[in-house]
Design a protein around this motif. Structure first.
Motif, mmCIF file in Angstrom:
data_model
loop_
_atom_site.group_PDB
_atom_site.id
_atom_site.type_symbol
_atom_site.label_atom_id
_atom_site.label_comp_id
_atom_site.label_asym_id
_atom_site.label_seq_id
_atom_site.Cartn_x
_atom_site.Cartn_y
_atom_site.Cartn_z
ATOM 1 N N ALA A 1 0.841 -1.206 0.000
ATOM 2 C CA ALA A 1 0.000 0.000 0.000
ATOM 3 C C ALA A 1 0.875 1.256 0.000
ATOM 4 N N ASP A 2 1.926 1.252 0.821
ATOM 5 C CA ASP A 2 2.827 2.409 0.894
ATOM 6 C C ASP A 2 3.547 2.648 -0.432
ATOM 7 N N ALA A 3 3.825 1.575 -1.179
ATOM 8 C CA ALA A 3 4.505 1.703 -2.470
ATOM 9 C C ALA A 3 3.546 2.130 -3.580
ATOM 10 N N GLY A 4 2.228 2.106 -3.282
ATOM 11 C CA GLY A 4 1.255 2.600 -4.253
ATOM 12 C C GLY A 4 0.499 1.539 -5.019
ATOM 13 N N LEU A 5 0.432 0.305 -4.489
ATOM 14 C CA LEU A 5 -0.337 -0.740 -5.157
ATOM 15 C C LEU A 5 -1.801 -0.613 -4.752
ATOM 16 N N TYR B 1 3.068 -2.166 -12.345
ATOM 17 C CA TYR B 1 2.721 -2.939 -11.146
ATOM 18 C C TYR B 1 3.894 -3.799 -10.682
ATOM 19 N N LEU B 2 4.645 -4.345 -11.642
ATOM 20 C CA LEU B 2 5.823 -5.140 -11.279
ATOM 21 C C LEU B 2 6.834 -4.272 -10.530
ATOM 22 N N ASP B 3 6.995 -3.033 -10.980
ATOM 23 C CA ASP B 3 7.909 -2.105 -10.308
ATOM 24 C C ASP B 3 7.445 -1.806 -8.888
ATOM 25 N N ILE B 4 6.134 -1.630 -8.707
ATOM 26 C CA ILE B 4 5.588 -1.357 -7.369
ATOM 27 C C ILE B 4 5.821 -2.556 -6.447
ATOM 28 N N ILE B 5 5.582 -3.760 -6.954
ATOM 29 C CA ILE B 5 5.792 -4.973 -6.145
ATOM 30 C C ILE B 5 7.260 -5.074 -5.745
#
Length: 190
Positions: free
Chosen positions: A55-59, A81-85
């Motif tokens: 959540a903090d990373a923006g997913l 999304y892969l970058d966020i994960i």
């Protein structure tokens, strides 16, 4: 009464040994070694802390989308999304360093080992020569702390900055700079 002591084959190694005996350095948790996005996502969603990191990373995806991703490791996930994960995974895998404590930055140092300034080279901390005494409270610890918190405080960097930012700030340049050419040092802070 003796204080915390660090030992090493260079002044920088002894200083790092001292600091690591007092506080935890920046490090990676050994359990976070997954390379593939699916394994990273599975590990993150298994704990509340991991879910918070996502959540903090923006997913921001629906529960249905998340279930689809988790059920198929070959699912076509957008690059963003892969970058966020990956970002969330790295954020949780790295444990930040504890700040350098006040007693280290404000302490009185006693350095034993070979010390050279100009033509004066002697082994300090023996019956023939007292340890080199340095007042850490007169030093400028900003660069040292910045490198420590980033996990980049090598022995050589620590020695260079300690000489320039702590020793010189306390007692000056010496006859011709300060050198520590020996192979064994101990550093005690009081």
């Amino acid at each position: 009464m003796a204080g915390p002591t660090g030992r090493g084959d260079s002044l920088g190694a002894a200083l790092n040994d001292l600091l690591r005996s007092q506080v935890t350095p920046r490090h990676r948790l050994s359990s976070y070694n997954a390379k593939h996005w699916h394994a990273q996502l599975s590990q993150l969603t298994a704990t509340h802390r991991g879910q918070q990191a996502l959540a903090d990373a923006g997913l921001h995806v629906t529960t249905k989308t998340l279930i689809n991703w988790l059920s198929d490791s070959e699912y076509n996930v957008r690059r963003s999304y892969l970058d966020i994960i990956h970002t969330a995974y790295e954020n949780i895998a790295i444990v930040p360093a504890d700040p350098i404590p006040r007693h280290i930055k404000r302490g009185q140092y006693e350095i034993s080992g070979v010390v050279k300034t100009g033509d004066d080279e002697r082994t300090r901390g023996t019956v023939d020569a007292a340890p080199l005494r340095i007042d850490g409270s007169r030093g400028n610890w900003d660069a040292i702390e910045e490198l420590w918190l980033a996990g980049e405080l090598t022995d050589d960097e620590f020695e260079d900055h300690f000489i320039d930012d702590v020793i010189v700030e306390d007692i000056g340049e010496g006859t011709d700079g300060w050198e520590f050419p020996g192979a064994s040092y101990s550093v005690e802070v009081r």
